[in-house]
Design a protein around this motif. Structure first.
Motif, PDB file in Angstrom:
ATOM      1  N   MET A  16       0.826  -1.197   0.000  1.00  0.00           N
ATOM      2  CA  MET A  16       0.000   0.000   0.000  1.00  0.00           C
ATOM      3  C   MET A  16       0.869   1.259   0.000  1.00  0.00           C
ATOM      4  O   MET A  16       0.583   2.232  -0.702  1.00  0.00           O
ATOM      5  CB  MET A  16      -0.920  -0.016   1.228  1.00  0.00           C
ATOM      6  N   LEU A  17       1.945   1.248   0.772  1.00  0.00           N
ATOM      7  CA  LEU A  17       2.844   2.394   0.807  1.00  0.00           C
ATOM      8  C   LEU A  17       3.495   2.614  -0.552  1.00  0.00           C
ATOM      9  O   LEU A  17       3.623   3.763  -1.025  1.00  0.00           O
ATOM     10  CB  LEU A  17       3.912   2.180   1.883  1.00  0.00           C
ATOM     11  N   ILE A  18       3.905   1.517  -1.194  1.00  0.00           N
ATOM     12  CA  ILE A  18       4.529   1.638  -2.514  1.00  0.00           C
ATOM     13  C   ILE A  18       3.529   2.182  -3.532  1.00  0.00           C
ATOM     14  O   ILE A  18       3.859   3.035  -4.374  1.00  0.00           O
ATOM     15  CB  ILE A  18       5.084   0.277  -2.959  1.00  0.00           C
ATOM     16  N   ARG A  19       2.267   1.707  -3.469  1.00  0.00           N
ATOM     17  CA  ARG A  19       1.251   2.218  -4.400  1.00  0.00           C
ATOM     18  C   ARG A  19       1.019   3.707  -4.203  1.00  0.00           C
ATOM     19  O   ARG A  19       0.870   4.472  -5.162  1.00  0.00           O
ATOM     20  CB  ARG A  19      -0.054   1.443  -4.218  1.00  0.00           C
ATOM     21  N   ARG A  20       0.983   4.129  -2.942  1.00  0.00           N
ATOM     22  CA  ARG A  20       0.768   5.550  -2.675  1.00  0.00           C
ATOM     23  C   ARG A  20       1.948   6.392  -3.155  1.00  0.00           C
ATOM     24  O   ARG A  20       1.755   7.480  -3.717  1.00  0.00           O
ATOM     25  CB  ARG A  20       0.532   5.760  -1.185  1.00  0.00           C
ATOM     26  N   LEU A  31       1.791   9.194  -6.041  1.00  0.00           N
ATOM     27  CA  LEU A  31       2.285  10.548  -5.798  1.00  0.00           C
ATOM     28  C   LEU A  31       3.321  10.942  -6.841  1.00  0.00           C
ATOM     29  O   LEU A  31       3.306  12.083  -7.352  1.00  0.00           O
ATOM     30  CB  LEU A  31       2.893  10.619  -4.393  1.00  0.00           C
ATOM     31  N   SER A  32       4.194   9.974  -7.166  1.00  0.00           N
ATOM     32  CA  SER A  32       5.224  10.276  -8.173  1.00  0.00           C
ATOM     33  C   SER A  32       4.599  10.551  -9.539  1.00  0.00           C
ATOM     34  O   SER A  32       4.980  11.513 -10.242  1.00  0.00           O
ATOM     35  CB  SER A  32       6.206   9.113  -8.285  1.00  0.00           C
ATOM     36  N   VAL A  33       3.610   9.741  -9.922  1.00  0.00           N
ATOM     37  CA  VAL A  33       2.947   9.937 -11.215  1.00  0.00           C
ATOM     38  C   VAL A  33       2.193  11.271 -11.227  1.00  0.00           C
ATOM     39  O   VAL A  33       2.228  12.016 -12.227  1.00  0.00           O
ATOM     40  CB  VAL A  33       1.998   8.761 -11.503  1.00  0.00           C
ATOM     41  N   THR A  34       1.514  11.561 -10.118  1.00  0.00           N
ATOM     42  CA  THR A  34       0.749  12.816 -10.063  1.00  0.00           C
ATOM     43  C   THR A  34       1.669  14.029 -10.166  1.00  0.00           C
ATOM     44  O   THR A  34       1.408  14.967 -10.945  1.00  0.00           O
ATOM     45  CB  THR A  34      -0.052  12.873  -8.751  1.00  0.00           C
ATOM     46  N   GLY A  94       3.057  14.256 -13.649  1.00  0.00           N
ATOM     47  CA  GLY A  94       2.068  14.761 -14.601  1.00  0.00           C
ATOM     48  C   GLY A  94       1.839  16.252 -14.440  1.00  0.00           C
ATOM     49  O   GLY A  94       1.720  16.995 -15.437  1.00  0.00           O
ATOM     50  N   ILE A  95       1.773  16.736 -13.183  1.00  0.00           N
ATOM     51  CA  ILE A  95       1.594  18.172 -12.944  1.00  0.00           C
ATOM     52  C   ILE A  95       2.778  18.960 -13.504  1.00  0.00           C
ATOM     53  O   ILE A  95       2.600  20.031 -14.121  1.00  0.00           O
ATOM     54  CB  ILE A  95       1.412  18.424 -11.432  1.00  0.00           C
ATOM     55  N   SER A  96       3.974  18.442 -13.296  1.00  0.00           N
ATOM     56  CA  SER A  96       5.162  19.138 -13.819  1.00  0.00           C
ATOM     57  C   SER A  96       5.131  19.205 -15.338  1.00  0.00           C
ATOM     58  O   SER A  96       5.462  20.249 -15.930  1.00  0.00           O
ATOM     59  CB  SER A  96       6.431  18.418 -13.345  1.00  0.00           C
ATOM     60  N   ALA A  97       4.738  18.091 -15.979  1.00  0.00           N
ATOM     61  CA  ALA A  97       4.688  18.079 -17.440  1.00  0.00           C
ATOM     62  C   ALA A  97       3.645  19.062 -17.963  1.00  0.00           C
ATOM     63  O   ALA A  97       3.890  19.822 -18.922  1.00  0.00           O
ATOM     64  CB  ALA A  97       4.384  16.666 -17.936  1.00  0.00           C
ATOM     65  N   ILE A  98       2.460  19.069 -17.307  1.00  0.00           N
ATOM     66  CA  ILE A  98       1.402  19.990 -17.754  1.00  0.00           C
ATOM     67  C   ILE A  98       1.837  21.440 -17.545  1.00  0.00           C
ATOM     68  O   ILE A  98       1.601  22.326 -18.390  1.00  0.00           O
ATOM     69  CB  ILE A  98       0.100  19.683 -16.999  1.00  0.00           C
ATOM     70  N   ALA A  99       2.497  21.704 -16.405  1.00  0.00           N
ATOM     71  CA  ALA A  99       2.951  23.076 -16.144  1.00  0.00           C
ATOM     72  C   ALA A  99       3.957  23.519 -17.189  1.00  0.00           C
ATOM     73  O   ALA A  99       3.928  24.680 -17.658  1.00  0.00           O
ATOM     74  CB  ALA A  99       3.558  23.160 -14.746  1.00  0.00           C
ATOM     75  N   CYS A 100       4.848  22.651 -17.597  1.00  0.00           N
ATOM     76  CA  CYS A 100       5.833  23.001 -18.629  1.00  0.00           C
ATOM     77  C   CYS A 100       5.148  23.276 -19.964  1.00  0.00           C
ATOM     78  O   CYS A 100       5.493  24.237 -20.676  1.00  0.00           O
ATOM     79  CB  CYS A 100       6.854  21.888 -18.783  1.00  0.00           C
ATOM     80  N   LEU A 101       4.189  22.416 -20.307  1.00  0.00           N
ATOM     81  CA  LEU A 101       3.490  22.612 -21.572  1.00  0.00           C
ATOM     82  C   LEU A 101       2.707  23.916 -21.577  1.00  0.00           C
ATOM     83  O   LEU A 101       2.689  24.654 -22.567  1.00  0.00           O
ATOM     84  CB  LEU A 101       2.545  21.436 -21.846  1.00  0.00           C
ATOM     85  N   LEU A 119      -4.215  22.761 -12.285  1.00  0.00           N
ATOM     86  CA  LEU A 119      -3.385  21.620 -11.894  1.00  0.00           C
ATOM     87  C   LEU A 119      -3.896  20.994 -10.589  1.00  0.00           C
ATOM     88  O   LEU A 119      -3.899  19.763 -10.432  1.00  0.00           O
ATOM     89  CB  LEU A 119      -1.928  22.081 -11.720  1.00  0.00           C
ATOM     90  N   GLY A 120      -4.324  21.822  -9.620  1.00  0.00           N
ATOM     91  CA  GLY A 120      -4.869  21.289  -8.363  1.00  0.00           C
ATOM     92  C   GLY A 120      -6.140  20.494  -8.602  1.00  0.00           C
ATOM     93  O   GLY A 120      -6.351  19.434  -7.985  1.00  0.00           O
ATOM     94  N   ALA A 121      -7.004  21.015  -9.524  1.00  0.00           N
ATOM     95  CA  ALA A 121      -8.241  20.294  -9.836  1.00  0.00           C
ATOM     96  C   ALA A 121      -7.932  18.958 -10.501  1.00  0.00           C
ATOM     97  O   ALA A 121      -8.565  17.940 -10.212  1.00  0.00           O
ATOM     98  CB  ALA A 121      -9.128  21.154 -10.740  1.00  0.00           C
ATOM     99  N   THR A 122      -6.952  18.976 -11.393  1.00  0.00           N
ATOM    100  CA  THR A 122      -6.558  17.726 -12.053  1.00  0.00           C
ATOM    101  C   THR A 122      -6.052  16.701 -11.043  1.00  0.00           C
ATOM    102  O   THR A 122      -6.418  15.520 -11.083  1.00  0.00           O
ATOM    103  CB  THR A 122      -5.470  18.010 -13.095  1.00  0.00           C
ATOM    104  N   ALA A 123      -5.210  17.166 -10.089  1.00  0.00           N
ATOM    105  CA  ALA A 123      -4.682  16.252  -9.063  1.00  0.00           C
ATOM    106  C   ALA A 123      -5.803  15.736  -8.167  1.00  0.00           C
ATOM    107  O   ALA A 123      -5.818  14.560  -7.782  1.00  0.00           O
ATOM    108  CB  ALA A 123      -3.621  16.964  -8.234  1.00  0.00           C
ATOM    109  N   SER A 124      -6.772  16.582  -7.830  1.00  0.00           N
ATOM    110  CA  SER A 124      -7.881  16.152  -6.970  1.00  0.00           C
ATOM    111  C   SER A 124      -8.753  15.119  -7.666  1.00  0.00           C
ATOM    112  O   SER A 124      -9.171  14.128  -7.059  1.00  0.00           O
ATOM    113  CB  SER A 124      -8.733  17.367  -6.571  1.00  0.00           C
TER     114      SER A 124
END
Length: 327
Positions: free
Chosen positions: A266-270, A274-277, A280-287, A310-315
């Protein structure tokens, strides 16, 4: 302290005050002398009353003569380690099983039990008869077989305490969302307890096998022989029950290990989510920083617009992950 009990199959069973000599015992009577915390004076008095030689008393008195079986012709001596059940709460158990040495000196019409402290097993045997009993019609070896059977029953009672502890332990392991290290300490405690029971009872096989052998003359060919043969089988079943208790403790450890692995997964999945989120936020911000026209990028609200998006996307991603039980 010496307490004597006279069992009479034709009259009243009663506690007896031992005088300077033993009373004349009829055919349907048997005398049981129970000695708690024997002193040198008690040993001397037993020798005088029952005609015990110094060799017999020295064997009983020696602390290192454990699990001995001696035939003296008119009587025999053996000793076992009796388990002492300790009152504990359901959620815990003692680290090791407490035990007390119990010696038997058994003749046809009398028997002696010696132990350094009070034993519940013997008290239960004495208190079982609320009215008159037929114990006086038995022989000393038959009464000793009954006491040894109660001795094995005490080990089964200790296993019942272990079963209740294991049930509570398994429930705590399964009910908690995160397995704590303190539960491993409880698994180790239960493992030590059942191992101590095995170490206490296992070496006593020399006693239970010895009294049922055909060359042991005080028992072989008497009415008590069938009882000691059954007692040997009871010993094997008790030993198997203890082994089953060890298997149950191993199952609890396997359950703990499985729940620990689930917590780690469960910790690894979380962490992965978090890493994927964040990635993804960093990639969208750059674009977005490259896609926005420069005049619009200089407007103050544009930064907060991007942060909100970006916050809405993460939520939304978090809600979807919780609904699909990814985290």
């Amino acid at each position: 302290m010496i307490k004597a009990y006279l069992y009479d199959a034709t009259s009243e069973d009663r506690e007896l005050a031992l005088a300077s000599a033993l009373p004349e015992l009829a055919e349907d009577q048997i005398l049981w002398a129970d000695v708690t915390g024997p002193t040198p004076e008690d040993f001397a008095r037993l020798g005088e009353l029952f005609g015990l030689s110094p060799q017999v008393l020295a064997t009983v008195h020696r602390a290192d003569s454990r699990f001995s079986l001696d035939n003296y012709g008119d009587f025999f001596h053996c000793d076992v380690m009796a388990v002492v059940r300790q009152p504990t709460a359901t959620r815990t158990i003692a680290r090791t099983a407490a035990a007390v040495r119990l010696d038997f000196i058994v003749a046809r019409q009398w028997l002696i039990t010696l132990h350094p402290e009070g034993l519940t097993v013997l008290e239960q045997f004495r208190n079982r008869g609320k009215g008159e009993t037929l114990i006086g019609a038995l022989t000393g070896p038959q009464v000793a077989a009954s006491l040894l059977d109660w001795h094995l029953e005490a080990f089964l009672g200790a296993l019942e305490d272990l079963d209740r502890f294991i049930d509570g332990l398994d429930a705590r392991i399964l009910s908690r969302s995160r397995v704590r290290d303190s539960l491993l300490d409880e698994v180790v405690r239960g493992r030590r307890y059942v191992s101590s029971l095995r170490r206490l009872l296992g070496p006593q096989r020399s006693i239970f096998y010895g009294v049922s052998r055909p060359d042991f003359s005080p028992i072989a060919g008497t009415d008590a022989a069938v009882h000691y043969t059954a007692l040997e089988r009871r010993f094997e079943r008790t030993l198997d029950a203890i082994e089953h208790g060890r298997d149950l403790m191993q199952s609890s450890f396997d359950l703990f290990a499985t729940r620990t692995a689930e917590t780690t997964n469960m910790l690894i999945r979380r962490l992965t989510f978090l890493s994927v989120t964040l990635g993804g936020i960093s990639a969208i911000a750059c674009l977005l920083s490259m896609a926005l026209p420069q005049p619009l990028a200089r407007v103050g609200y544009a930064f907060w617009l991007v942060v909100g998006a970006l916050g809405a996307t993460a939520s939304i991603g978090l809600v979807v992950a919780r609904l699909r039980k990814w985290i």
